[in-house]
Structure formats: structure tokens, C-alpha cells
Motif scaffolding. Structure first.
Motif, PDB file in Angstrom:
ATOM      1  N   LEU A  65      74.905  55.986  23.093  1.00 54.07           N
ATOM      2  CA  LEU A  65      75.981  55.576  22.196  1.00 54.07           C
ATOM      3  C   LEU A  65      77.339  55.537  22.899  1.00 54.07           C
ATOM      4  O   LEU A  65      78.202  54.737  22.552  1.00 54.07           O
ATOM      5  CB  LEU A  65      76.056  56.528  20.997  1.00 54.07           C
ATOM      6  N   ARG A  66      77.521  56.399  23.893  1.00 51.34           N
ATOM      7  CA  ARG A  66      78.854  56.518  24.496  1.00 51.34           C
ATOM      8  C   ARG A  66      78.975  55.910  25.886  1.00 51.34           C
ATOM      9  O   ARG A  66      80.087  55.679  26.357  1.00 51.34           O
ATOM     10  CB  ARG A  66      79.267  57.990  24.549  1.00 51.34           C
ATOM     11  N   PHE A  67      77.852  55.647  26.560  1.00 51.69           N
ATOM     12  CA  PHE A  67      77.933  55.078  27.905  1.00 51.69           C
ATOM     13  C   PHE A  67      78.127  53.568  27.829  1.00 51.69           C
ATOM     14  O   PHE A  67      77.267  52.843  27.309  1.00 51.69           O
ATOM     15  CB  PHE A  67      76.675  55.398  28.706  1.00 51.69           C
ATOM     16  N   VAL A  68      79.237  53.078  28.349  1.00 51.91           N
ATOM     17  CA  VAL A  68      79.513  51.634  28.323  1.00 51.91           C
ATOM     18  C   VAL A  68      79.799  51.119  29.731  1.00 51.91           C
ATOM     19  O   VAL A  68      80.290  49.994  29.888  1.00 51.91           O
ATOM     20  CB  VAL A  68      80.714  51.327  27.403  1.00 51.91           C
ATOM     21  N   ASP A  69      79.467  51.925  30.740  1.00 52.37           N
ATOM     22  CA  ASP A  69      79.790  51.562  32.120  1.00 52.37           C
ATOM     23  C   ASP A  69      79.127  50.252  32.538  1.00 52.37           C
ATOM     24  O   ASP A  69      79.776  49.361  33.113  1.00 52.37           O
ATOM     25  CB  ASP A  69      79.358  52.674  33.080  1.00 52.37           C
ATOM     26  N   LYS A  70      77.837  50.132  32.262  1.00 54.64           N
ATOM     27  CA  LYS A  70      77.106  48.924  32.671  1.00 54.64           C
ATOM     28  C   LYS A  70      77.631  47.693  31.959  1.00 54.64           C
ATOM     29  O   LYS A  70      77.731  46.617  32.553  1.00 54.64           O
ATOM     30  CB  LYS A  70      75.605  49.120  32.402  1.00 54.64           C
ATOM     31  N   ILE A  71      77.953  47.843  30.680  1.00 54.04           N
ATOM     32  CA  ILE A  71      78.487  46.703  29.936  1.00 54.04           C
ATOM     33  C   ILE A  71      79.843  46.299  30.487  1.00 54.04           C
ATOM     34  O   ILE A  71      80.136  45.103  30.641  1.00 54.04           O
ATOM     35  CB  ILE A  71      78.589  47.063  28.431  1.00 54.04           C
ATOM     36  N   ARG A  72      80.671  47.281  30.806  1.00 54.37           N
ATOM     37  CA  ARG A  72      82.000  46.985  31.357  1.00 54.37           C
ATOM     38  C   ARG A  72      81.904  46.232  32.678  1.00 54.37           C
ATOM     39  O   ARG A  72      82.669  45.285  32.932  1.00 54.37           O
ATOM     40  CB  ARG A  72      82.769  48.303  31.560  1.00 54.37           C
ATOM     41  N   ILE A  73      80.968  46.601  33.538  1.00 51.09           N
ATOM     42  CA  ILE A  73      80.851  45.993  34.850  1.00 51.09           C
ATOM     43  C   ILE A  73      80.110  44.657  34.789  1.00 51.09           C
ATOM     44  O   ILE A  73      80.512  43.681  35.426  1.00 51.09           O
ATOM     45  CB  ILE A  73      80.124  46.945  35.821  1.00 51.09           C
ATOM     46  N   ALA A  74      79.022  44.611  34.008  1.00 51.41           N
ATOM     47  CA  ALA A  74      78.138  43.444  34.045  1.00 51.41           C
ATOM     48  C   ALA A  74      78.633  42.285  33.186  1.00 51.41           C
ATOM     49  O   ALA A  74      78.585  41.127  33.610  1.00 51.41           O
ATOM     50  CB  ALA A  74      76.727  43.845  33.604  1.00 51.41           C
ATOM     51  N   THR A  75      79.101  42.561  31.967  1.00 48.38           N
ATOM     52  CA  THR A  75      79.434  41.463  31.051  1.00 48.38           C
ATOM     53  C   THR A  75      80.817  41.563  30.445  1.00 48.38           C
ATOM     54  O   THR A  75      81.297  40.579  29.861  1.00 48.38           O
ATOM     55  CB  THR A  75      78.413  41.415  29.893  1.00 48.38           C
ATOM     56  N   GLU A  76      81.457  42.740  30.495  1.00 53.35           N
ATOM     57  CA  GLU A  76      82.750  42.965  29.853  1.00 53.35           C
ATOM     58  C   GLU A  76      82.718  42.625  28.362  1.00 53.35           C
ATOM     59  O   GLU A  76      83.669  42.098  27.799  1.00 53.35           O
ATOM     60  CB  GLU A  76      83.848  42.175  30.557  1.00 53.35           C
ATOM     61  N   GLY A  77      81.589  42.941  27.733  1.00 56.50           N
ATOM     62  CA  GLY A  77      81.450  42.714  26.298  1.00 56.50           C
ATOM     63  C   GLY A  77      81.040  41.314  25.915  1.00 56.50           C
ATOM     64  O   GLY A  77      80.758  41.046  24.747  1.00 56.50           O
ATOM     65  N   GLY A  78      81.001  40.395  26.843  1.00 55.29           N
ATOM     66  CA  GLY A  78      80.663  39.006  26.568  1.00 55.29           C
ATOM     67  C   GLY A  78      79.199  38.715  26.859  1.00 55.29           C
ATOM     68  O   GLY A  78      78.413  39.621  27.113  1.00 55.29           O
ATOM     69  N   PRO A  79      78.857  37.435  26.833  1.00 55.39           N
ATOM     70  CA  PRO A  79      79.707  36.313  26.419  1.00 55.39           C
ATOM     71  C   PRO A  79      79.826  36.227  24.894  1.00 55.39           C
ATOM     72  O   PRO A  79      78.885  36.536  24.187  1.00 55.39           O
ATOM     73  CB  PRO A  79      78.941  35.099  26.971  1.00 55.39           C
ATOM     74  N   ALA A  80      80.993  35.845  24.452  1.00 52.75           N
ATOM     75  CA  ALA A  80      81.285  35.707  23.020  1.00 52.75           C
ATOM     76  C   ALA A  80      80.971  36.992  22.257  1.00 52.75           C
ATOM     77  O   ALA A  80      80.395  36.957  21.160  1.00 52.75           O
ATOM     78  CB  ALA A  80      80.513  34.529  22.425  1.00 52.75           C
TER      79      ALA A  80
END
Length: 302
Positions: free
Chosen positions: A238-253
Motif C-alpha cells: 500500500l505504501r511502496f510507490v518507488d517502482k511506479i515513480r521510476i517506471a511510469t510516474e503514475g502514467g500513462p493517463a
């Protein structure tokens, strides 16, 4: 009569000894308890305070706005959509990690030789920093020079995985599965190694096959261990967002913008600390409910 007096005297001495030991342990633990309170309770109280304040005018002198932040966040469609993506991300990720992790633990448990070597090799992803795992996924799935992207193109499958709305979330889930499934394997394997041999021997005497032993003996005995593994992973995912920050930055869309990433964006990118505090409190409430659910399940098994 003398016996009763001796027993009463012994009980009194034992009570004094226990009280003295408790007092000693208390004073030894007190510094760490105070430190824990400082680093956990104070931020929690400040989080509640910040959720009722508006920091947009001045961070040093925020303005009290009551439930304004709560109304804004709870009426924001992005908040609910981020929770929807979080449920998808957590649900599918935990299910995959559970089946693969338990299956691998059972396979290692029944190995005749080389268990330590297999466990060591299988645990390597856990020691990779989440940021590095995100970088690996980003480079391997790059549409220009990524190995995985090239392999997918050979089979005529979808390329530009991280740039596609329909494939970006599955890719992030698989990155998390690759990194953290070995942790579930390690916890479950520890539970398997602690099993008594008597129930398994009794099942063999009764003529049970392996599937029956697995279903009616092994899995029920390690059910609480599996729940502990899921509890640990559910709080982390629930709290780890490291991979999302590096790989997609919350995207696309916004297709991979889970609530943890949304919180980080609101609080640190847009500097809206009031709304970020509300998001943090909602995540805390959900985490507490998850913990309570798993604990009740364990108590039921007990």
C-alpha cells in the motif's frame, strides 16, 4: 498449618520477585518507548492537525478551514479512481505472490538436497532496492533497447508496455511480484520447517496421497503463517510507490496512479499538505482495517 504458612510466604516472595523484574524491565524499556512515541505518535497527531489546516497561504501560519480538506478530497474523482487502481494493484499482486510464494516454498521444502542454495538464489530480488527494481523494469521494457520489449515483438505481442494504458498496470504488478514473492516464500518455508512430523506420518499411515496431505494437513497447519506473510505484504504494497515513480510516474493517463503515488504527488508536487494529510489518514485507516481482518482470521484459526 505450617505448610499453608510456607506456601503463603513463598507466594509472597514470588510476587515480589515478579514485581521487581517487571519494574526493572519497565525502566530498561522506557527510553525506547519514549523514542518510539516521539517518532510515531507526534507525527500522527500532527497529521490530524494538518488535515484541518490550509497551508497554501503560509506554511508557517496555516489557516484553519475545518473539514474543507476532507470535503475536497472525498469529493475528488481522482481520489476514488486512485483507490480503485490500488485495490486492483494490491488484490492481483497479493494473489500472485501468495500462489507463487507458497508453491515455491513447498517445492523447496521437499527438495532432498541443495535447499540453502535454492533459497539464496530465490531471495536475491528481495535485496534489490525498489528504485533499482523500477529502473530494471523500465530499461528491460523500453521500446527502443529493452530486452523484454524485443522478445515480445518476436512473438507479435504488444510492445511499449509501460506506455500503454492496458499493459502498464500489469507490468507494475509483475515487477512487484518478482521482487517480493521470495519474502512470502521465506516466511512460509519457515512455517513448513517448524511443522511436527507426527501429523504427516499419521497421514502416511492412513494412506493419504500428497494432495490429500497438502489439503487437509499441511495447509491448515501453516494457515496462520500464510496470513502473517499476507499481512506484512499488504501493509508494504500500500505504501511502496518507488517502482511506479521510476517506471511510469503514475502514467500513462494516470493508469498506474495508486493512492500512495497520488498522496506523494499532492503533498510534495502540489505542496497541498492539508489534502495530503487527509490521504495519509485514509491510508492509515485502511491499513488498520486490513490488520484487524488478518488478526481476526488468525484468532479464528486458533
Amino acid at each position: 498449618m505450617q505448610t499453608n504458612v510456607d506456601k503463603a510466604w513463598k507466594n509472597k516472595l514470588e510476587a515480589k520477585r515478579i514485581k521487581k523484574r517487571f519494574s526493572t524491565e519497565f525502566w530498561m524499556l522506557l527510553p525506547s518507548m519514549i523514542l518510539l512515541a516521539i517518532i510515531s505518535i507526534f507525527p500522527f497527531l500532527y497529521l490530524i492537525y494538518a488535515s484541518f489546516m490550509d497551508f497554501s497561504i503560509s506554511f508557517e501560519n496555516p489557516e484553519f478551514i475545518g473539514l474543507g480538506n476532507w470535503k475536497y478530497v472525498l469529493s475528488d474523482t481522482l481520489f476514488w479512481s486512485s483507490w480503485g487502481r490500488t485495490i486492483l494493484y494490491v488484490g492481483i499482486g497479493l494473489v500472485l505472490q501468495l500462489f507463487i510464494g507458497v508453491g515455491m516454498a513447498l517445492a523447496i521444502f521437499h527438495l532432498p538436497k541443495g535447499k540453502n542454495i535454492v533459497v539464496t538464489l530465490w531471495m536475491i530480488p528481495v535485496f534489490v532496492a525498489p528504485v533499482v527494481a523500477g529502473l530494471l523494469g523500465r530499461y528491460l521494457l523500453n521500446s527502443t533497447y529493452g530486452l523484454y520489449d524485443w522478445l515480445l515483438s518476436l512473438f507479435g505481442m504488444e510492445t511499449q508496455v509501460l506506455g500503454n494504458i492496458s499493459t502498464s498496470m500489469p507490468a507494475i504488478i509483475l515487477m512487484d511480484v518478482w521482487e517480493w514473492t521470495p519474502l512470502i516464500t521465506l516466511i512460509v518455508l519457515a512455517g513448513l520447517n517448524s511443522l511436527s512430523s507426527e501429523p504427516l506420518e499419521a497421514a502416511d499411515v492412513d494412506g493419504a496421497n500428497y494432495f490429500q496431505k497438502l489439503t487437509y494437513v499441511i495447509l491448515p497447519l501453516i494457515a496462520k503463517t500464510i496470513v502473517v506473510a499476507l499481512l506484512v505484504r499488504s501493509m508494504d504494497i500500500l505504501r511502496f510507490v518507488d517502482k511506479i515513480r521510476i517506471a511510469t510516474e503514475g502514467g500513462p493517463a494516470d493508469s498506474t496512479k495508486v493512492v500512495g503515488y497520488y498522496l506523494m504527488e499532492v503533498a510534495f508536487k502540489f505542496q497541498d499538505f492539508g489534502s495530503g494529510s487527509v490521504l495519509g489518514l485514509t491510508m492509515l485507516v485502511v491499513t488498520i482495517f486490513l490488520g484487524q481482518f488478518f488478526v481476526k482470521f488468525m484468532m479464528g484459526k486458533e
